[in-house]
Design a protein around this motif. Structure first.
Motif, PDB file in Angstrom:
ATOM      1  N   LEU A 105       0.830  -1.215   0.000  1.00 59.81           N
ATOM      2  CA  LEU A 105       0.000   0.000   0.000  1.00 59.81           C
ATOM      3  C   LEU A 105       0.861   1.260   0.000  1.00 59.81           C
ATOM      4  N   VAL A 106       1.931   1.270   0.772  1.00 58.25           N
ATOM      5  CA  VAL A 106       2.833   2.427   0.791  1.00 58.25           C
ATOM      6  C   VAL A 106       3.493   2.584  -0.576  1.00 58.25           C
ATOM      7  N   TRP A 107       3.925   1.480  -1.166  1.00 55.64           N
ATOM      8  CA  TRP A 107       4.544   1.518  -2.493  1.00 55.64           C
ATOM      9  C   TRP A 107       3.573   2.089  -3.522  1.00 55.64           C
ATOM     10  N   ARG A 108       2.318   1.604  -3.498  1.00 48.76           N
ATOM     11  CA  ARG A 108       1.304   2.117  -4.431  1.00 48.76           C
ATOM     12  C   ARG A 108       0.991   3.596  -4.162  1.00 48.76           C
ATOM     13  N   GLY A 109       0.957   3.976  -2.910  1.00 49.52           N
ATOM     14  CA  GLY A 109       0.693   5.366  -2.557  1.00 49.52           C
ATOM     15  C   GLY A 109       1.803   6.294  -3.016  1.00 49.52           C
ATOM     16  N   LEU A 110       3.048   5.842  -2.883  1.00 50.48           N
ATOM     17  CA  LEU A 110       4.171   6.646  -3.372  1.00 50.48           C
ATOM     18  C   LEU A 110       4.126   6.773  -4.889  1.00 50.48           C
ATOM     19  N   ALA A 111       3.748   5.702  -5.571  1.00 48.64           N
ATOM     20  CA  ALA A 111       3.615   5.755  -7.028  1.00 48.64           C
ATOM     21  C   ALA A 111       2.521   6.739  -7.428  1.00 48.64           C
ATOM     22  N   ALA A 112       1.470   6.823  -6.649  1.00 43.17           N
ATOM     23  CA  ALA A 112       0.353   7.728  -6.950  1.00 43.17           C
ATOM     24  C   ALA A 112       0.718   9.190  -6.719  1.00 43.17           C
ATOM     25  N   SER A 113       1.847   9.450  -6.080  1.00 39.02           N
ATOM     26  CA  SER A 113       2.251  10.836  -5.828  1.00 39.02           C
ATOM     27  C   SER A 113       2.863  11.496  -7.060  1.00 39.02           C
ATOM     28  N   ARG A 114       3.116  10.704  -8.096  1.00 38.56           N
ATOM     29  CA  ARG A 114       3.697  11.248  -9.325  1.00 38.56           C
ATOM     30  C   ARG A 114       2.674  11.209 -10.459  1.00 38.56           C
ATOM     31  N   ASP A 115       2.758  12.185 -11.362  1.00 42.11           N
ATOM     32  CA  ASP A 115       1.921  12.154 -12.557  1.00 42.11           C
ATOM     33  C   ASP A 115       2.278  10.898 -13.348  1.00 42.11           C
ATOM     34  N   ARG A 116       1.237  10.249 -13.876  1.00 40.17           N
ATOM     35  CA  ARG A 116       1.506   9.029 -14.618  1.00 40.17           C
ATOM     36  C   ARG A 116       0.355   8.703 -15.554  1.00 40.17           C
ATOM     37  N   ALA A 117       0.690   7.965 -16.596  1.00 38.23           N
ATOM     38  CA  ALA A 117      -0.330   7.425 -17.494  1.00 38.23           C
ATOM     39  C   ALA A 117      -0.533   5.970 -17.088  1.00 38.23           C
ATOM     40  N   VAL A 118      -1.763   5.593 -16.837  1.00 34.88           N
ATOM     41  CA  VAL A 118      -2.070   4.221 -16.435  1.00 34.88           C
ATOM     42  C   VAL A 118      -3.157   3.654 -17.341  1.00 34.88           C
ATOM     43  N   THR A 119      -3.149   2.331 -17.458  1.00 35.49           N
ATOM     44  CA  THR A 119      -4.225   1.693 -18.205  1.00 35.49           C
ATOM     45  C   THR A 119      -5.474   1.689 -17.335  1.00 35.49           C
TER      46      THR A 119
END
Length: 176
Positions: free
Chosen positions: A20-34
């Motif tokens: 969950l922390v890993w996913r939350g940190l990833a969500a802190s950056r702009d990104r294109a997701v499927t």
């Protein structure tokens, strides 16, 4: 007592916290997701919430109604908030992607969800009679539902149908 609770927590719970922390940190950056990636976390959290609620409190009566009310209210709030801030989610370069603006909010929500579920589980382990307490069960289920609804409302904004009419305006608003 707190030390006993923490030391008796199964390892897979701490592993889940790490994910969950890993996913939350990833969500802190702009990104294109499927679209699939955008929907995985809300679906997994929904399944875990329903499973925990059904096993601990039963999936009927007041706890289920409070979960449903919390889910619907929070989903509508998240849906509306995301509509008010069109730069949060925008269509991606391809039909199956969305651009998500980085935010610390998903991490905060994931940690709040984890803390709530951990506190409910620990409370029921220490005082098993709490699982039968209507006020405790209703409150816990309403919180579970609110967290699920916040994730679901944001995830529903990722589906392509909201953007069919406004794709050009949103692309211009995000500068992409």
């Amino acid at each position: 007592m707190l030390q006993q609770i923490v030391t008796h927590t199964p390892f897979h719970i701490w592993l889940l916290l790490g994910v969950l922390v890993w996913r939350g940190l990833a969500a802190s950056r702009d990104r294109a997701v499927t679209l699939r990636q955008a929907l995985v976390l809300p679906v997994v959290l929904l399944a875990l919430s329903v499973q925990d609620m059904a096993n601990r409190f039963g999936f009927d009566g007041l706890p289920a109604a409070s979960w449903l009310a919390g889910t619907l209210a929070a989903a509508m709030l998240a849906w509306r908030f995301t509509a008010q801030a069109p730069r949060v989610i925008a269509p991606g370069a391809t039909a199956a992607t969305v651009l998500q603006r980085g935010s610390w909010l998903p991490l905060a929500l994931m940690l709040a969800t984890f803390a709530t579920k951990y506190a409910v589980a620990a409370s029921c382990a220490v005082a098993p009679a709490l699982a039968g307490n209507t006020v405790f069960a209703t409150t816990a289920c309403a919180l579970y539902g609110m967290f699920n609804g916040l994730f679901a409302g944001r995830a529903l904004r990722c589906l392509p149908w909201p953007y069919r009419r406004h794709a050009t305006a949103l692309s211009c608003a995000t500068g992409r």
